[in-house]
Design an enzyme around this catalytic site. Sequence first.
Site, PDB file in Angstrom:
ATOM      1  N   ASP A  26     -10.420   5.241   1.919  1.00 48.38           N
ATOM      2  CA  ASP A  26     -11.270   4.856   3.441  1.00 48.38           C
ATOM      3  C   ASP A  26     -11.622   6.417   3.586  1.00 48.38           C
ATOM      4  O   ASP A  26     -11.077   7.132   3.481  1.00 48.38           O
ATOM      5  CB  ASP A  26     -10.377   4.199   4.151  1.00 48.38           C
ATOM      6  CG  ASP A  26      -9.422   2.818   3.046  1.00 48.38           C
ATOM      7  OD1 ASP A  26      -9.950   2.429   2.268  1.00 48.38           O
ATOM      8  OD2 ASP A  26      -8.434   2.730   2.939  1.00 48.38           O
TER       9      ASP A  26
HETATM   10  N1  URA Z   1      -5.226   2.169   0.098  1.00 47.07           N
HETATM   11  C1  URA Z   1      -6.058   2.581   1.033  1.00 47.07           C
HETATM   12  O1  URA Z   1      -5.072   1.069   1.101  1.00 47.07           O
HETATM   13  N2  URA Z   1      -7.137   3.063   1.168  1.00 47.07           N
HETATM   14  C2  URA Z   1      -7.523   3.840   0.140  1.00 47.07           C
HETATM   15  O2  URA Z   1      -8.262   4.576   0.945  1.00 47.07           O
HETATM   16  C3  URA Z   1      -6.594   4.636  -0.747  1.00 47.07           C
HETATM   17  C4  URA Z   1      -5.621   2.784  -1.322  1.00 47.07           C
END
Ligand code: URA
Length: 269
Positions: A104
């Site tokens: 993310d």
């Molecule tokens: N899980 C998440 O919630 N976000 C990420 O960026 C990676 C794994």
Amino acid sequence: MRLQKFLARAGVASRRHAEALIAEGRVTVNGAVMSEMGAKVTPGVDAVAVDGELVVLPAETVTLMLHKPAGYVTTMSDPQGRPTVAELVDGAACPGLFPVGRLDADTTGLLLFTTDGELGQLLLHPRHHVTKTYLALVEGALEEADAARLRAGIELEDGPTLPADVSILRGADARRAAALIGDDAQASGTRQRHGGKRSRTALEGAGTYVEVGLREGRKRQVRRMLEAVGHPIIALHRQSLGPLDLGELDRGAFRILTEQEVGALKSAS
Ligand code: URA
């Protein structure tokens, strides 16, 4: 590239044996016998043959790890013009480089890139998922009972999660996690949630540091899991992926993996 090096790289002969082949007139470049020792050839452009058989270099692939900072979206181009991870790896100048999976925009840590389509598919295949280890700072006091629910697997809107490795970090482990998560992750997470003011950190008693190891990779999975047990994530960082650890790599920097590291990654998946 020198002709004898080309032949050695292609696995036809050792450098010395390649020189003998050239001297014996057994090597042609673009159809003409090449007996000159220092001749240069361009792989993929010049047609090199030994005893009439075309010789090609094995395709070279590049795989690298990036220490992703917060605030970059995982895509090679963004129609909305947001900062992308492509800007951070453009120094590698590898055509065909793509991110393997995604983090993310707010998540920091280890993001893998490769030009090797087969390796990418292998790592992204649901049956071959390697363990990914995340460090998270979550809101509130996460209890052992919450960790036990996460370990067993919990129900999310897209189905139950697989059993996970979950440890609550305290003392020196929490301090190490705080250092690894780093300032930019904490700043971005806490600013969003607390209207621009840095909140107190878990080390000052306002949250909990947790380590989560997953063998699957659904969208925003760690965030959704922690939210489901009532402890939304303030900051999230991926520290390792299978046999690879971020180590001392600076935030925003990348490094090309060695052949051994790529081999270990393949064996792990
Ligand atoms: N899980 C998440 O919630 N976000 C990420 O960026 C990676 C794994």
